[in-house]
Write a protein that holds these residues in place. Structure first.
Motif, PDB file in Angstrom:
ATOM      1  N   PHE A 355      24.524  45.688 -13.370  1.00 39.47           N
ATOM      2  CA  PHE A 355      23.737  46.677 -13.994  1.00 39.47           C
ATOM      3  C   PHE A 355      22.382  46.706 -13.588  1.00 39.47           C
ATOM      4  O   PHE A 355      21.972  47.575 -13.185  1.00 39.47           O
ATOM      5  N   GLN A 358      22.640  48.494 -10.045  1.00 36.80           N
ATOM      6  CA  GLN A 358      23.014  50.004 -10.253  1.00 36.80           C
ATOM      7  C   GLN A 358      21.666  50.722 -10.672  1.00 36.80           C
ATOM      8  O   GLN A 358      21.301  51.639  -9.923  1.00 36.80           O
ATOM      9  N   HIS A 359      21.025  50.102 -11.670  1.00 41.64           N
ATOM     10  CA  HIS A 359      19.806  50.780 -12.184  1.00 41.64           C
ATOM     11  C   HIS A 359      18.530  50.380 -11.603  1.00 41.64           C
ATOM     12  O   HIS A 359      17.544  50.891 -11.933  1.00 41.64           O
TER      13      HIS A 359
END
Length: 390
Positions: A355, A358-359
């Motif tokens: 996470f 990706q962010h």
């Protein structure tokens, strides 16, 4: 006959390690074909880890009923079938389905074998057996790298490892009579604990120090599996190293673990389990810091190798200490709960980093590992203060 049994256990540890590093080394080549984001590797890892956690928590009950040999044989067969299923998958959801037996098989063999060795063999054997796991784990990325560079595709890598697992499963099946040898037949055997009803989870967690032993395994596996799952992607996306080369470089981490555990077997003659864990944490931190150096493949190779060397003594030393810290009668239940904590760390932390990658950015990979290593250190030191050694 005792030595033949030990050889079979060595082969079983190789079998245990072979599948562990495949997903991380293959994923940069897999996710595009399935049409999913790169971070979705974390969900596959979660399903595997949940299966591992469930079978680990049931290990005390299953091992008392069927014996370590039968549990090991069934677990290896299950893992071989799951790897074949991975190779035949045509959609991402197929991977999630096959991840269930993948995890159930891994957890069963891990807890059963670790307790068997902790009870019946000296600390050096635990280190050398986990060295065999490192051989399997290091071989996985190279098998996958071979399949990719030869143009055979990632399914061939999974099929190859599935075939090797099947051979090892056959060896365990033929060795089943040896697992019934009395503990006294082993020259270094510990007294066998009296048979009793399986411990409940609540009973195990109330033993002094056990919650911190679980946290130790949680954060250790957060480090190990984040390396396992994301090292190749970090090298490819952040360092600009081709995926085929990155798969091989990622195997350096497992080579470090393998060589470190081989050396740890000899170091156990001079150092205690707690000393080896502290030494390992120091080398691990040095390896992660080396990854931050801006020297391309050189610093990546050195950092991964050092991190592997540092991780090497932590897991086997922590397991081998369980009977002495908590009692031989509780060791199977405690090790099962420790394996569940390891599975939870494997499940949650690589997913969480996916996470973050990706962010936010995958360049946070080394900093994430530093934080996990610091929490691992805190859990170990607190365990030593809270446990009541026998």
């Amino acid at each position: 006959m005792t030595h033949l049994l030990l050889l079979i256990i060595y082969l079983s540890f190789i079998s245990l390690g072979l599948p562990d590093s495949l997903l991380g080394s293959a994923w940069p080549s897999m996710y595009g074909g399935f049409g999913v984001p790169i971070s979705w590797a974390g969900a596959v890892s979660v399903v595997i880890s949940m299966g591992t956690m469930i079978s680990s928590l049931q290990s005390d009950r299953l091992t008392r009923r069927f014996g370590a040999g039968r549990v090991t044989a069934a677990s290896v067969i299950m893992t071989a079938a799951a790897l074949l299923g991975f190779s035949l998958s045509t959609s991402y959801w197929h991977l999630l389905l096959w991840a269930v037996p993948y995890g159930l098989g891994a957890g069963g063999v891990d807890a059963a074998l670790n307790n068997f060795v902790a009870l019946h063999y000296a600390s050096r054997h635990m280190s050398w057996l986990h060295c065999m796991w490192g051989i399997g784990a290091a071989a996985g990325p190279y098998i996958m790298g071979w399949a990719l560079t030869a143009g055979l595709g990632w399914p061939t890598g999974y099929r190859t490892v599935s075939a090797l697992q099947a051979v090892l499963a056959a060896a365990v099946l033929f060795s089943l009579p040896l697992w019934r040898l009395p503990a006294s037949s082993a020259p270094e055997a510990a007294p066998a604990p009296e048979r009793q009803k399986p411990f409940t989870l609540n009973q195990v967690l109330r033993v002094p120090g056990v919650p911190f032993a679980v946290l130790l395994f949680f954060f250790y596996c957060a480090v190990e599996q984040t390396f396992n799952l994301w090292a190749s992607s970090y090298l490819t996306l952040e360092r600009g190293i081709p995926a085929e080369t990155a798969a091989g470089l990622a195997g350096t981490y497992f080579i470090g673990i393998t060589l470190g555990r081989m050396a740890s077997g000899f170091l156990t003659l001079r150092f205690t389990d707690r000393q080896l864990i502290r030494l390992g944490i120091g080398v691990l931190l040095a390896g992660v810091l080396t990854l931050l150096l801006p020297f391309g493949e050189i610093s990546a190779l050195a950092g991964l190798a050092l991190a592997g060397l540092g991780c090497a003594p932590i897991y086997p030393s922590a397991i081998h200490a369980a009977p002495a810290l908590f009692g031989a009668d509780k060791s199977q239940a405690v090790i099962g709960v420790q394996m569940a904590g390891a599975s939870l760390g494997t499940c949650l932390m690589p997913l969480f980093f996916g996470f973050v990658a990706q962010h936010v950015s995958i360049r946070l990979f080394p900093l994430f590992l530093l934080l996990a290593a610091a929490l691992l250190t805190a859990a170990h030191e607190t365990l030593l203060r809270r446990a009541k050694p026998l």
